[in-house]
Design a protein around this motif. Structure first.
Motif, PDB file in Angstrom:
ATOM      1  N   GLU A   1       0.929  -1.033  -0.067  1.00 38.15           N
ATOM      2  CA  GLU A   1       0.200  -0.013  -0.282  1.00 38.15           C
ATOM      3  C   GLU A   1       0.938   1.200  -0.307  1.00 38.15           C
ATOM      4  O   GLU A   1       1.574   1.135   1.530  1.00 38.15           O
ATOM      5  CB  GLU A   1      -0.888   0.170   1.221  1.00 38.15           C
ATOM      6  CG  GLU A   1      -1.623   1.279   1.148  1.00 38.15           C
ATOM      7  CD  GLU A   1      -2.878   1.527   2.849  1.00 38.15           C
ATOM      8  OE1 GLU A   1      -3.405   2.540   2.957  1.00 38.15           O
ATOM      9  OE2 GLU A   1      -2.657   0.112   3.217  1.00 38.15           O
TER      10      GLU A   1
ATOM     11  N   PRO B   1       2.026   4.918   0.406  1.00 39.49           N
ATOM     12  CA  PRO B   1       1.279   6.148   1.392  1.00 39.49           C
ATOM     13  C   PRO B   1       0.917   7.317   0.641  1.00 39.49           C
ATOM     14  O   PRO B   1       0.986   7.267  -0.467  1.00 39.49           O
ATOM     15  CB  PRO B   1       3.110   6.017   2.664  1.00 39.49           C
ATOM     16  CG  PRO B   1       4.173   5.229   2.076  1.00 39.49           C
ATOM     17  CD  PRO B   1       3.430   4.793   0.783  1.00 39.49           C
ATOM     18  N   GLU B   2       0.517   7.744   1.197  1.00 37.76           N
ATOM     19  CA  GLU B   2      -0.223   8.848   0.245  1.00 37.76           C
ATOM     20  C   GLU B   2       0.818   9.752   0.001  1.00 37.76           C
ATOM     21  O   GLU B   2       2.222   9.999   0.977  1.00 37.76           O
ATOM     22  CB  GLU B   2      -1.355   9.909   1.532  1.00 37.76           C
ATOM     23  CG  GLU B   2      -2.112   9.124   2.104  1.00 37.76           C
ATOM     24  CD  GLU B   2      -3.105   9.022   1.105  1.00 37.76           C
ATOM     25  OE1 GLU B   2      -3.554  10.009   0.089  1.00 37.76           O
ATOM     26  OE2 GLU B   2      -3.990   8.253   0.608  1.00 37.76           O
ATOM     27  N   PRO B   3       0.923  10.479  -0.969  1.00 39.17           N
ATOM     28  CA  PRO B   3       1.674  11.733  -1.004  1.00 39.17           C
ATOM     29  C   PRO B   3       1.900  12.562   0.265  1.00 39.17           C
ATOM     30  O   PRO B   3       1.144  13.286   0.366  1.00 39.17           O
ATOM     31  CB  PRO B   3       1.114  12.950  -2.365  1.00 39.17           C
ATOM     32  CG  PRO B   3       0.522  12.368  -2.314  1.00 39.17           C
ATOM     33  CD  PRO B   3      -0.399  11.026  -1.167  1.00 39.17           C
TER      34      PRO B   3
ATOM     35  N   GLN C   1       6.072  10.512   3.539  1.00 44.75           N
ATOM     36  CA  GLN C   1       6.615   8.723   3.560  1.00 44.75           C
ATOM     37  C   GLN C   1       6.603   8.510   2.062  1.00 44.75           C
ATOM     38  O   GLN C   1       7.327   7.594   2.007  1.00 44.75           O
ATOM     39  CB  GLN C   1       4.907   7.945   4.685  1.00 44.75           C
ATOM     40  CG  GLN C   1       5.410   8.177   5.655  1.00 44.75           C
ATOM     41  CD  GLN C   1       4.557   7.710   6.990  1.00 44.75           C
ATOM     42  OE1 GLN C   1       3.607   7.060   5.945  1.00 44.75           O
ATOM     43  NE2 GLN C   1       4.025   8.326   7.466  1.00 44.75           N
ATOM     44  N   ARG C   2       5.916   8.345   1.315  1.00 41.68           N
ATOM     45  CA  ARG C   2       5.364   8.158   0.178  1.00 41.68           C
ATOM     46  C   ARG C   2       6.936   8.532  -0.932  1.00 41.68           C
ATOM     47  O   ARG C   2       7.592   8.035  -1.273  1.00 41.68           O
ATOM     48  CB  ARG C   2       4.898   8.740  -0.849  1.00 41.68           C
ATOM     49  CG  ARG C   2       4.678   8.820  -2.683  1.00 41.68           C
ATOM     50  CD  ARG C   2       3.451   8.866  -3.014  1.00 41.68           C
ATOM     51  NE  ARG C   2       2.434   8.275  -2.910  1.00 41.68           N
ATOM     52  CZ  ARG C   2       1.820   8.149  -3.596  1.00 41.68           C
ATOM     53  NH1 ARG C   2       1.675   9.218  -4.440  1.00 41.68           N
ATOM     54  NH2 ARG C   2       0.120   7.696  -3.312  1.00 41.68           N
TER      55      ARG C   2
END
Length: 430
Positions: free
Chosen positions: A19, A21-23, A26-27
């Motif tokens: 999965e 990560p959101e922008p 972390q991404r």
């Protein structure tokens, strides 16, 4: 019409897949690590052949040089982690990536054992320093759930290494000096791209050291040192999969050698499918301690099954071996998730880098001495060797809860809590 709701088959399937990560930070860290590990996978798959076949260094000398480099790397983890705590983890990572870019490029012009060993030593030390700083950066980027974020990151890293290995197979098939040099230079470029992507991650400012705490607290923290040693020992599960089972197939069974590749594939598949679901269940120190006990018992069971793969018809040997290997691979996911949770939860927020460095020191030390001992035990004794090895893993795992409780009693507060997560400087534009 099939919908992707949480309760549907599609929704459940998504829960098992990586999965993204959101922008955001972390991404950015995921993509940076992904690029880096693709290059690493390419290099690791071709390096032995390059230095022996293309450069002409004898295989035994290559092994000796890498052993010397590995010993040198043991000296880099804790100091680099401490430096990351003092100047910021991203800064240390950028410096180490620059060093690795240079060392990787130098491998192109290496023509002697001494030069190879010297460059490899610098590369290994830089890599150890990078990993320590990276652990601290993951702790900051992961916020309140660093272990879960690291579990997510691990799945993408695993995919990246496999992708790099597949690309390396093309170079190996071509077999020319130019093909091997291309792999090395692409890996060098991957460090540059990794650094550029890392600039999208915030430059976290160092957290202040509480009054009265020691500068090198990790080295005097006996409960955490006990965890680091225990974690290193039980992580030798990886050696069982990557080294011991292939050697066992070749030396003690009638199983086709190609089954060793199937075990590698099985290990990858199990890791990708289980890492995130298991990571969601193992985030606290208490859960990590229990997970080590479960993993130790599971590895022991897998070793007992593997002990039965040395006799009988070829097809039964194969079925028994794959069954035992599947259990050991699954237990490895629990080992990894437990190590993530404990390494973050038991380390003070202001000294994450230093403590991550000590964790890596335990892993590297075990990796330095473990393969020879495990190989001698199992290949020397056969089936009984597997049983003895399994008992050792069970004993190590059973110590997990008690070591965790000891460490928790000596923590002045929730160690891994990153207070003031917004204490950062503005990210540089990429």
């Amino acid at each position: 019409m099939i919908k992707g709701g949480r309760g549907t088959d599609v929704g459940r399937l998504r829960g098992w897949l990586p999965e993204l990560p959101e922008p955001g930070p972390q991404r950015a860290l995921v993509w940076s690590s992904f690029v880096n590990r693709v290059g690493t996978g390419m290099f690791l798959a071709t390096s032995a052949l390059y230095f022996t076949v293309i450069v002409g260094i004898p295989a035994r000398q290559v092994g000796t040089g890498l052993s010397i480099a590995g010993l040198a790397a043991l000296l880099g983890s804790v100091p680099a982690g401490t430096l990351a705590d003092r100047v910021g983890p991203r800064t240390v990572q950028l410096v180490t990536l620059a060093v690795q870019t240079v060392t990787m490029a130098l491998f192109v012009v290496v023509h002697s054992w001494w030069a190879f060993t010297l460059v490899a030593a610098f590369d290994y030390v830089a890599d150890a320093a990078n990993n320590a700083a990276r652990g601290a950066l993951i702790g900051r980027v992961g916020g309140e759930r660093p272990a879960l974020f690291r579990a997510k990151l691990r799945t993408f890293v695993s995919v990246a290494v496999v992708a790099g290995t597949l690309l390396a197979a093309v170079a190996i098939q071509i077999g020319t000096r130019g093909a091997y040099l291309t792999v090395i230079l692409v890996n060098a470029v991957s460090y540059v791209v990794c650094a550029l992507l890392l600039l999208r991650v915030p430059d976290f400012a160092p957290l202040p050291r509480p009054p009265g705490t020691r500068r090198f607290a990790a080295l005097a923290d006996r409960p955490y040192a006990a965890f680091a040693i225990l974690n290193g020992l039980i992580n030798l599960q990886a050696v069982v999969v990557t080294l011991l089972i292939p050697l066992w197939i070749a030396a003690r069974t009638h199983i086709p050698h190609g089954v060793a590749a199937a075990v590698f594939g099985l290990n990858f598949l199990v890791g990708v499918l289980l890492m995130q679901p298991v990571g969601r269940r193992i985030e606290t120190a208490e859960q990590g301690g229990r997970a080590l006990r479960i993993a130790g018992l599971a590895i022991a069971a897998g070793c007992a099954v593997l002990a039965g793969s040395g006799s009988g018809p070829r097809w039964t040997e194969t079925v028994v071996l794959l069954g035992g290997a599947a259990v050991v691979c699954g237990a490895g996911v629990w080992v990894t998730a437990a190590g993530f949770s404990l390494s973050f939860e038991l380390a003070p927020a202001h000294a994450q880098g230093q403590y991550q460095g000590l964790t890596l020191l335990g892993l590297d030390a075990a990796s330095a001495i473990g393969p020879a001992l495990l190989t001698a035990l199992v290949l020397g004794l056969g089936g009984p060797g597997w049983v003895i090895l399994g008992a050792g893993f069970a004993a190590a795992g059973s110590a997990g809860p008690s070591v965790t409780r000891w460490a928790e009693r000596t923590r002045p507060e929730r160690a891994g809590s990153l207070e003031n997560p917004g204490n950062i400087t503005a990210p540089e534009p990429a």
